[in-house]
Design an enzyme around this catalytic site. Structure first.
Site, PDB file in Angstrom:
ATOM      1  N   ASP A 294       0.323  -1.282   0.319  1.00  0.00           N
ATOM      2  CA  ASP A 294      -0.256   0.142   0.436  1.00  0.00           C
ATOM      3  C   ASP A 294       1.199   0.975   0.139  1.00  0.00           C
ATOM      4  OD1 ASP A 294      -2.156  -1.869   0.529  1.00  0.00           O
ATOM      5  OD2 ASP A 294      -2.360  -1.591   2.408  1.00  0.00           O
TER       6      ASP A 294
ATOM      7  N   LYS B 299       1.347   2.307  -5.526  1.00  0.00           N
ATOM      8  CA  LYS B 299       1.707   1.863  -6.744  1.00  0.00           C
ATOM      9  C   LYS B 299       1.490   1.954  -7.407  1.00  0.00           C
ATOM     10  CE  LYS B 299       1.970  -2.516  -4.043  1.00  0.00           C
ATOM     11  NZ  LYS B 299       1.882  -1.421  -3.114  1.00  0.00           N
TER      12      LYS B 299
ATOM     13  N   ASN C 224      -5.267  -9.781  -3.670  1.00  0.00           N
ATOM     14  CA  ASN C 224      -4.868  -9.430  -2.316  1.00  0.00           C
ATOM     15  C   ASN C 224      -4.298  -8.338  -2.769  1.00  0.00           C
ATOM     16  OD1 ASN C 224      -2.358 -10.509  -3.852  1.00  0.00           O
ATOM     17  ND2 ASN C 224      -1.200 -11.127  -1.977  1.00  0.00           N
TER      18      ASN C 224
ATOM     19  N   GLY D 115      -4.580  -4.172  -3.784  1.00  0.00           N
ATOM     20  CA  GLY D 115      -6.020  -2.679  -4.222  1.00  0.00           C
ATOM     21  C   GLY D 115      -4.409  -1.893  -4.455  1.00  0.00           C
TER      22      GLY D 115
ATOM     23  N   THR E 184      -5.720 -11.948   2.986  1.00  0.00           N
ATOM     24  CA  THR E 184      -6.501 -11.076   3.113  1.00  0.00           C
ATOM     25  C   THR E 184      -7.733 -11.624   2.673  1.00  0.00           C
ATOM     26  OG1 THR E 184      -6.084 -11.133   0.748  1.00  0.00           O
ATOM     27  CG2 THR E 184      -5.058  -9.121   1.227  1.00  0.00           C
TER      28      THR E 184
HETATM   29  P1  GDP Z   1      -0.954   0.571  -3.315  1.00  0.00           P
HETATM   30  O1  GDP Z   1      -1.264  -0.583  -3.323  1.00  0.00           O
HETATM   31  O2  GDP Z   1       0.957   0.228  -3.318  1.00  0.00           O
HETATM   32  O3  GDP Z   1      -1.046   0.928  -4.501  1.00  0.00           O
HETATM   33  O4  GDP Z   1      -1.414   1.303  -2.548  1.00  0.00           O
HETATM   34  P2  GDP Z   1      -2.718   1.876  -2.180  1.00  0.00           P
HETATM   35  O5  GDP Z   1      -3.789   2.175  -3.314  1.00  0.00           O
HETATM   36  O6  GDP Z   1      -2.897   0.302  -1.893  1.00  0.00           O
HETATM   37  O7  GDP Z   1      -2.783   2.454  -1.547  1.00  0.00           O
HETATM   38  C1  GDP Z   1      -2.268   4.196  -1.574  1.00  0.00           C
HETATM   39  C2  GDP Z   1      -3.344   5.156  -0.217  1.00  0.00           C
HETATM   40  O8  GDP Z   1      -3.006   6.429  -0.645  1.00  0.00           O
HETATM   41  C3  GDP Z   1      -4.598   5.419  -1.735  1.00  0.00           C
HETATM   42  O9  GDP Z   1      -5.739   5.776  -1.515  1.00  0.00           O
HETATM   43  C4  GDP Z   1      -3.651   6.323  -2.322  1.00  0.00           C
HETATM   44  O10 GDP Z   1      -4.759   7.018  -3.603  1.00  0.00           O
HETATM   45  C5  GDP Z   1      -3.765   6.789  -1.801  1.00  0.00           C
HETATM   46  N1  GDP Z   1      -1.784   7.994  -1.848  1.00  0.00           N
HETATM   47  C6  GDP Z   1      -1.373   8.051  -2.893  1.00  0.00           C
HETATM   48  N2  GDP Z   1      -0.563   9.149  -3.060  1.00  0.00           N
HETATM   49  C7  GDP Z   1      -0.605   9.627  -1.752  1.00  0.00           C
HETATM   50  C8  GDP Z   1      -0.446  10.740  -1.739  1.00  0.00           C
HETATM   51  O11 GDP Z   1       1.377  11.495  -2.338  1.00  0.00           O
HETATM   52  N3  GDP Z   1      -0.389  11.449  -0.622  1.00  0.00           N
HETATM   53  C9  GDP Z   1      -2.423  11.252  -0.137  1.00  0.00           C
HETATM   54  N4  GDP Z   1      -2.521  11.676   1.077  1.00  0.00           N
HETATM   55  N5  GDP Z   1      -2.537  10.218  -0.417  1.00  0.00           N
HETATM   56  C10 GDP Z   1      -1.967   9.257  -1.793  1.00  0.00           C
HETATM   57  P1  IMO Z   2      -0.465  -3.575  -1.942  1.00  0.00           P
HETATM   58  O1  IMO Z   2      -0.674  -4.811  -3.811  1.00  0.00           O
HETATM   59  C1  IMO Z   2      -0.955  -4.266   1.814  1.00  0.00           C
HETATM   60  C2  IMO Z   2      -1.073  -8.496   4.048  1.00  0.00           C
HETATM   61  C3  IMO Z   2      -2.125  -9.685   4.323  1.00  0.00           C
HETATM   62  C4  IMO Z   2      -1.746  -9.914   5.210  1.00  0.00           C
HETATM   63  C5  IMO Z   2      -0.921 -10.795   4.773  1.00  0.00           C
HETATM   64  C6  IMO Z   2      -0.841 -12.002   3.552  1.00  0.00           C
HETATM   65  O2  IMO Z   2      -2.040  -3.465  -1.976  1.00  0.00           O
HETATM   66  O3  IMO Z   2      -0.072  -3.197  -1.574  1.00  0.00           O
HETATM   67  P2  IMO Z   2      -2.641 -12.668   1.922  1.00  0.00           P
HETATM   68  O4  IMO Z   2      -3.641 -13.024   1.378  1.00  0.00           O
HETATM   69  O5  IMO Z   2      -1.371 -11.883   1.004  1.00  0.00           O
HETATM   70  O6  IMO Z   2      -1.809 -14.206   2.014  1.00  0.00           O
HETATM   71  O7  IMO Z   2      -1.725 -12.046   3.231  1.00  0.00           O
HETATM   72  O8  IMO Z   2       0.213  -9.858   3.244  1.00  0.00           O
HETATM   73  N1  IMO Z   2      -1.080  -7.960   2.387  1.00  0.00           N
HETATM   74  C7  IMO Z   2      -1.276  -7.075   1.787  1.00  0.00           C
HETATM   75  N2  IMO Z   2      -1.110  -5.793   2.528  1.00  0.00           N
HETATM   76  N3  IMO Z   2      -1.235  -4.979   0.467  1.00  0.00           N
HETATM   77  C8  IMO Z   2      -0.726  -5.317  -0.112  1.00  0.00           C
HETATM   78  O9  IMO Z   2      -1.092  -5.448  -1.325  1.00  0.00           O
HETATM   79  C9  IMO Z   2      -0.877  -6.934   0.369  1.00  0.00           C
HETATM   80  N4  IMO Z   2      -1.714  -7.973   0.094  1.00  0.00           N
HETATM   81  C10 IMO Z   2      -1.469  -9.272   0.895  1.00  0.00           C
HETATM   82  O10 IMO Z   2      -3.119  -8.230   4.582  1.00  0.00           O
HETATM   83  O11 IMO Z   2      -1.263 -10.089   6.401  1.00  0.00           O
HETATM   84 MG    MG Z   3      -2.974  -1.271  -2.262  1.00  0.00          MG
END
Ligand code: GDP
Ligand code: IMO
Ligand code: MG
Length: 421
Positions: free
Chosen positions: A13, A16, A38, A40, A129
């Site tokens: 998270d 990316k 898994n 998002g 997840t």
């Molecule tokens: P990913 O899984 O690595 O693609 O990241 P996620 O989408 O799960 O989580 C990143 C969250 O932070 C999302 O809700 C984005 O919209 C938000 N986000 C990304 N870059 C920024 C930033 O620079 N500032 C803030 N406030 N939010 C951000």
């Molecule tokens: P993105 O791509 C954050 C975490 C789960 C759990 C562990 C194993 O959005 O960054 P799984 O379902 O993969 O067997 O769960 O990994 N986990 C993540 N945490 N971001 C993710 O993906 C994750 N995908 C799995 O919360 O601790």
């Molecule tokens: Mg994510």
């Protein structure tokens, strides 16, 4: 031409999805190489927000090819839902999204097994997840898996064989399978939808593209600290999230890898169980969660929050061979008077700077305090607008991590991204 890799350096998270979308105009192909639903990955632009799980984050930028690589695990039912949501918002992907025949399928019983194994772990559960990721990769490694290409020949027979094996295990645990019939129905409708897409031998496709000088970006899921080998085992995911995962997950040689973009948040978060040395349980942690809106994009779970951990980051940079850093969510720290950074761990009175084998409660983070910039940076569009303290924070991180920070993200929108010179 080389293939560039973009991956998370923390516990997932990091942002990316947003950065893949920002960088896509420079590339012709975007490919996911591991993980599955898994993940998002959130993207925001033109006032709209999208969350992608299996589809690469390059699909919103013109006519780019997007590939789901062999290292990915795919759930047809969730895939169908994702595709239909994209179609409803005017994004038809059938011609632009290619799927590797060698990607493994997450079966309905894999989802049940995930829940079953978690329940059996009691207090030591991973906090997965619940998408069937672990059981699917387990079947891949134990040579019992089904792949996307299997859909094309004698599929029902192969499916039933695999399902019956799973049912035996679930019966041993006495796990309730009453939900199975409904999940299966939806799943087979998903298989039909999946068949509308072109299945490819992605390793040939990608190597040909490299030979033909096409620029490719490999998009990681999860983060380095969730890697099956190098993460905080057993509280990890079941794939290689590190840069080497792009080689096995796409079928390319290490020599084909060019830039490795490592993404990190200006602080730290984690969902699910497992060690997190800099976790904050006080109001500063609550403030990070509130300002950063730190709730899981797949499960909605509140994310655990803490200060940036440079011991873990240095380790991630080492195993990934990161060539450029990307710092996300610095705006979340805009109001903080003081910002802390963990530069070492204290274990049994000893100062440790190498990420250790055992990460437990005995670890005490050693912090350095830095002065906050206390300026709203979210509307800035150029590097020369950065406040002095923010520049000092960047310089400090670059010194500690030994890699340049080439992109800074100051908000969730595509436009809130500053590429540094
Ligand atoms: P990913 O899984 O690595 O693609 O990241 P996620 O989408 O799960 O989580 C990143 C969250 O932070 C999302 O809700 C984005 O919209 C938000 N986000 C990304 N870059 C920024 C930033 O620079 N500032 C803030 N406030 N939010 C951000
Ligand atoms: P993105 O791509 C954050 C975490 C789960 C759990 C562990 C194993 O959005 O960054 P799984 O379902 O993969 O067997 O769960 O990994 N986990 C993540 N945490 N971001 C993710 O993906 C994750 N995908 C799995 O919360 O601790
Ligand atoms: Mg994510």
């Amino acid at each position: 031409m080389k293939l560039d890799v973009l991956l998370g350096l923390q516990w997932g998270d990091e942002g990316k999805g947003k950065i893949v979308d920002v960088l896509t105009p420079e590339y012709e192909i975007v490919a996911r190489f591991q993980g599955g639903p898994n993940a998002g990955h959130t993207l925001e632009f033109e006032g709209k927000k999208y969350v992608l799980r299996s589809v690469p984050s390059g699909i919103f930028q013109g006519n780019k090819i997007n590939i789901i690589g062999n290292g990915v695990v795919l759930d047809p039912a969730l895939f169908k839902g994702e595709i239909e949501a994209l179609e409803a918002s005017g994004h038809d992907l059938t011609k632009r999204l290619l799927v590797s025949k060698k990607a493994h399928l997450i079966l309905p019983t894999h989802r049940l097994l995930d829940a079953c194994y978690e329940a059996a772990k009691g207090d030591s559960k991973i906090g997965t997840t619940g998408k069937g990721i672990g059981p699917t990769y387990t079947d891949k490694i134990s040579r019992n898996g089904l792949r996307v290409g299997d859909i094309l020949h004698n599929f029902e027979e192969k499916y039933n064989q695999a399902k019956n094996k799973h049912l035996k295990i679930l019966a041993q645990y006495g796990f309730d399978i009453s939900a199975l019939a409904d999940i299966e129905k939806e799943w087979f409708v998903g298989v039909k939808k999946l068949k509308e897409f072109t299945f490819i031998d992605s390793e040939h496709y990608i190597n040909d593209a490299i030979k033909n000088n096409k620029k490719i970006l490999a998009e990681g899921a999860q983060g380095t600290m969730l890697d099956i080998d190098f993460g905080s085992y057993p509280f990890v995911t079941s794939s290689n999230t590190i840069s080497a995962g792009a080689c096995t997950g796409l079928g390319i040689s290490p020599q084909a890898v060019g830039e490795v973009y490592g993404i990190f948040k200006a602080y730290c978060t984690r969902v699910g169980s497992g060690p997190f040395p800099t976790e904050l349980f006080d109001e500063t942690g609550d403030k990070l969660r509130e300002f950063g809106f730190e709730f899981g994009s797949v499960t909605g779970r509140p994310r655990r929050c803490g200060w940036i951990d440079l011991v873990a980051l240095r380790y991630a940079i080492m195993v990934d061979g990161v060539t450029q850093l990307i710092m996300m969510k610095s705006d979340v720290l805009d109001t903080f008077e003081t910002i802390r950074a963990c530069v070492a761990y204290e274990i049994d009175g000893q100062k440790v700077t190498d990420f250790p084998f055992e990460v437990d409660d005995a670890i005490k983070p050693v912090y350095i305090d830095l002065k906050g910039w206390q300026t709203d940076m979210t509307k800035m569009r150029k590097e020369d607008e950065f406040p002095t303290e923010f520049n000092q924070y960047l310089a400090f991180l670059e010194r500690e991590l030994g890699v340049p920070i080439s992109i800074v993200s100051i908000g969730p929108d595509r436009d809130q991204t500053i590429i540094r010179k």
